[in-house]
Design a protein around this motif. Structure first.
Motif, mmCIF file in Angstrom:
data_model
loop_
_atom_site.group_PDB
_atom_site.id
_atom_site.type_symbol
_atom_site.label_atom_id
_atom_site.label_comp_id
_atom_site.label_asym_id
_atom_site.label_seq_id
_atom_site.Cartn_x
_atom_site.Cartn_y
_atom_site.Cartn_z
ATOM 1 N N GLN A 26 1.483 -0.916 -0.109
ATOM 2 C CA GLN A 26 0.283 0.304 -0.053
ATOM 3 C C GLN A 26 0.832 1.379 0.279
ATOM 4 N N SER A 27 1.781 1.211 0.611
ATOM 5 C CA SER A 27 2.671 2.230 1.117
ATOM 6 C C SER A 27 4.043 2.561 0.320
ATOM 7 N N GLY A 28 4.890 1.243 -0.693
ATOM 8 C CA GLY A 28 5.744 1.301 -0.361
ATOM 9 C C GLY A 28 7.197 1.291 0.270
ATOM 10 N N TYR A 29 8.411 0.992 -0.285
ATOM 11 C CA TYR A 29 9.134 1.038 0.910
ATOM 12 C C TYR A 29 9.401 1.915 1.846
ATOM 13 N N GLU A 30 9.777 3.106 1.352
ATOM 14 C CA GLU A 30 10.094 3.905 2.264
ATOM 15 C C GLU A 30 9.296 5.325 2.578
ATOM 16 N N ARG A 31 7.976 4.676 2.006
ATOM 17 C CA ARG A 31 6.494 5.307 3.055
ATOM 18 C C ARG A 31 6.281 4.301 4.706
ATOM 19 N N ALA A 32 7.091 3.024 4.356
ATOM 20 C CA ALA A 32 6.027 2.004 5.413
ATOM 21 C C ALA A 32 6.996 2.317 6.126
ATOM 22 N N THR A 33 6.855 2.043 7.548
ATOM 23 C CA THR A 33 7.286 2.050 8.766
ATOM 24 C C THR A 33 6.828 1.188 9.460
ATOM 25 N N LEU A 34 7.973 0.446 10.747
ATOM 26 C CA LEU A 34 7.975 -0.257 11.286
ATOM 27 C C LEU A 34 6.321 -0.457 12.646
ATOM 28 N N SER A 35 5.904 1.319 12.768
ATOM 29 C CA SER A 35 4.731 1.344 13.118
ATOM 30 C C SER A 35 3.580 1.103 12.947
ATOM 31 N N ALA A 36 4.007 0.962 11.568
ATOM 32 C CA ALA A 36 2.509 0.491 11.183
ATOM 33 C C ALA A 36 2.489 -0.955 10.829
ATOM 34 N N ILE A 37 4.087 -1.420 10.579
ATOM 35 C CA ILE A 37 3.808 -2.793 10.770
ATOM 36 C C ILE A 37 3.065 -3.529 12.158
ATOM 37 N N SER A 38 4.361 -3.005 13.029
ATOM 38 C CA SER A 38 3.726 -3.857 14.038
ATOM 39 C C SER A 38 1.720 -3.292 14.474
ATOM 40 N N GLU A 39 1.475 -2.120 14.424
ATOM 41 C CA GLU A 39 0.583 -1.675 14.095
ATOM 42 C C GLU A 39 -0.580 -2.653 14.218
ATOM 43 N N ARG A 40 -0.515 -3.587 12.186
ATOM 44 C CA ARG A 40 -1.118 -4.231 11.553
ATOM 45 C C ARG A 40 -1.589 -5.469 12.346
ATOM 46 N N ALA A 41 0.078 -6.062 12.469
ATOM 47 C CA ALA A 41 -0.109 -7.670 12.800
ATOM 48 C C ALA A 41 0.158 -7.297 14.395
ATOM 49 N N GLN A 42 -0.798 -6.159 15.478
ATOM 50 C CA GLN A 42 -0.956 -6.461 16.902
ATOM 51 C C GLN A 42 -0.044 -7.245 17.250
ATOM 52 N N VAL A 43 1.630 -6.894 17.296
ATOM 53 C CA VAL A 43 1.769 -7.340 18.304
ATOM 54 C C VAL A 43 2.986 -5.581 18.560
ATOM 55 N N THR A 44 3.985 -6.209 19.541
ATOM 56 C CA THR A 44 3.927 -4.947 19.970
ATOM 57 C C THR A 44 5.671 -4.961 19.277
ATOM 58 N N LYS A 45 6.326 -3.033 19.314
ATOM 59 C CA LYS A 45 7.295 -2.817 18.841
ATOM 60 C C LYS A 45 8.458 -4.194 18.471
ATOM 61 N N GLY A 46 9.013 -4.508 20.324
ATOM 62 C CA GLY A 46 9.577 -5.673 20.862
ATOM 63 C C GLY A 46 9.738 -6.946 20.724
ATOM 64 N N ALA A 47 8.034 -7.301 20.391
ATOM 65 C CA ALA A 47 8.489 -8.453 19.101
ATOM 66 C C ALA A 47 8.805 -8.322 18.298
ATOM 67 N N LEU A 48 8.282 -7.560 17.392
ATOM 68 C CA LEU A 48 8.716 -7.472 15.782
ATOM 69 C C LEU A 48 10.220 -7.187 16.366
ATOM 70 N N PHE A 49 11.221 -6.705 16.663
ATOM 71 C CA PHE A 49 12.787 -5.807 16.600
ATOM 72 C C PHE A 49 12.994 -7.694 17.116
ATOM 73 N N PHE A 50 12.544 -8.353 17.600
ATOM 74 C CA PHE A 50 12.911 -10.111 18.381
ATOM 75 C C PHE A 50 13.099 -10.490 16.593
ATOM 76 N N HIS A 51 12.210 -10.384 16.389
ATOM 77 C CA HIS A 51 12.236 -11.563 14.669
ATOM 78 C C HIS A 51 12.847 -10.617 13.520
ATOM 79 N N PHE A 52 12.925 -9.031 13.751
ATOM 80 C CA PHE A 52 13.041 -8.590 12.268
ATOM 81 C C PHE A 52 14.027 -7.593 13.320
ATOM 82 N N ALA A 53 15.295 -7.515 12.638
ATOM 83 C CA ALA A 53 16.081 -5.806 13.312
ATOM 84 C C ALA A 53 15.606 -4.805 12.777
#
Length: 241
Positions: A42-69
């Motif tokens: 929807q947004s492309g690589y540059e505009r995509a944010t980790l906040s938007a991804i974690s919010e959509r996945a309904q996981v915390t930022k900590g859980a996201l960084f555990f899997h992807f740095a």
């Protein structure tokens, strides 16, 4: 007391708890890849944010960084999954025993269908254009697809379903261009006159109050069918299905 009451089940054992934890971790990882696919699409690589991804996945930022740095690691995971999904579909088609040129056209239709219906494949293809990607078929969708098309068209040359004077690589690039081109074409209202299927106009029913009339839209599959119809005589003398 029964034995099953005396002994903990597998998931209650220390080793079982590890298995459950691994399964939960793998589910979270898959969920993050799906969420990232949607955001990248929807947004492309540059505009995509980790906040938007974690919010959509309904996981915390900590859980996201555990899997992807980093965001780039998520992008690579999406690209890899896109290549796996589309590669599996192409592999199944390649095992058919029909004339190889027909398999090539089936591959083209399958890829266009995946680009229209599978968010991860569509995101992977978009990322291959937006970020620097190695010429690795396990990461770069277009390299993956070009290799599959080249292989099946080389087979078509051998079985006679590709015309003998056709350059195999050029034919593969042409088909890939048609596949990727469908994603850039506007979704215009279907025009029966332009498509050569004009019929006498029929009276249209009056839409109900408050409703919006629905206009048929041209899809990537329709565009691909037209382009293959135009180019087929230059590639193969097999009768069209």
């Amino acid at each position: 007391m029964r034995q099953d009451e005396q002994q903990p089940n597998d998931k209650e054992r220390p080793g079982g708890r590890v298995v459950v934890k691994q399964e939960r971790s793998e589910r979270t990882r898959r969920n993050l890849i799906r969420a990232a696919s949607t955001v990248f699409d929807q947004s492309g690589y540059e505009r995509a944010t980790l906040s938007a991804i974690s919010e959509r996945a309904q996981v915390t930022k900590g859980a996201l960084f555990f899997h992807f740095a980093a965001k780039s690691d998520l992008a690579r995971a999406v690209q890899t999954q896109a290549c796996v999904t589309s590669g599996d579909a192409l592999g199944k088609l390649a095992r058919r025993e029909t004339p190889a040129f027909e398999i090539a056209t089936a591959m083209a239709h399958t890829l266009v269908d995946l680009l229209e219906t599978d968010t991860t494949v569509r995101a992977g293809a978009r990322l291959a254009q937006e970020i620097r990607t190695p010429d690795d078929p396990s990461l770069h969708c277009h390299i993956n697809w070009l290799g599959a098309l080249h292989g099946i068209l080389a087979r078509a040359r051998k079985d006679g379903s590709l015309l003998p004077d056709v350059d195999v690589r050029a034919a593969a690039v042409l088909m890939l261009s048609m596949i990727t081109g469908t994603t850039a074409l506007p979704r215009l209202p279907a025009d029966p006159v332009a498509s050569g299927t004009a019929r006498p106009p029929r009276p249209r029913p009056t839409p109900a109050a408050g409703s919006t009339p629905r206009t048929p839209q041209e899809t990537g599959t329709l565009w691909l069918t037209r382009m293959l119809h135009l180019t087929r005589p230059a590639l193969s003398d097999l009768p069209a299905n």
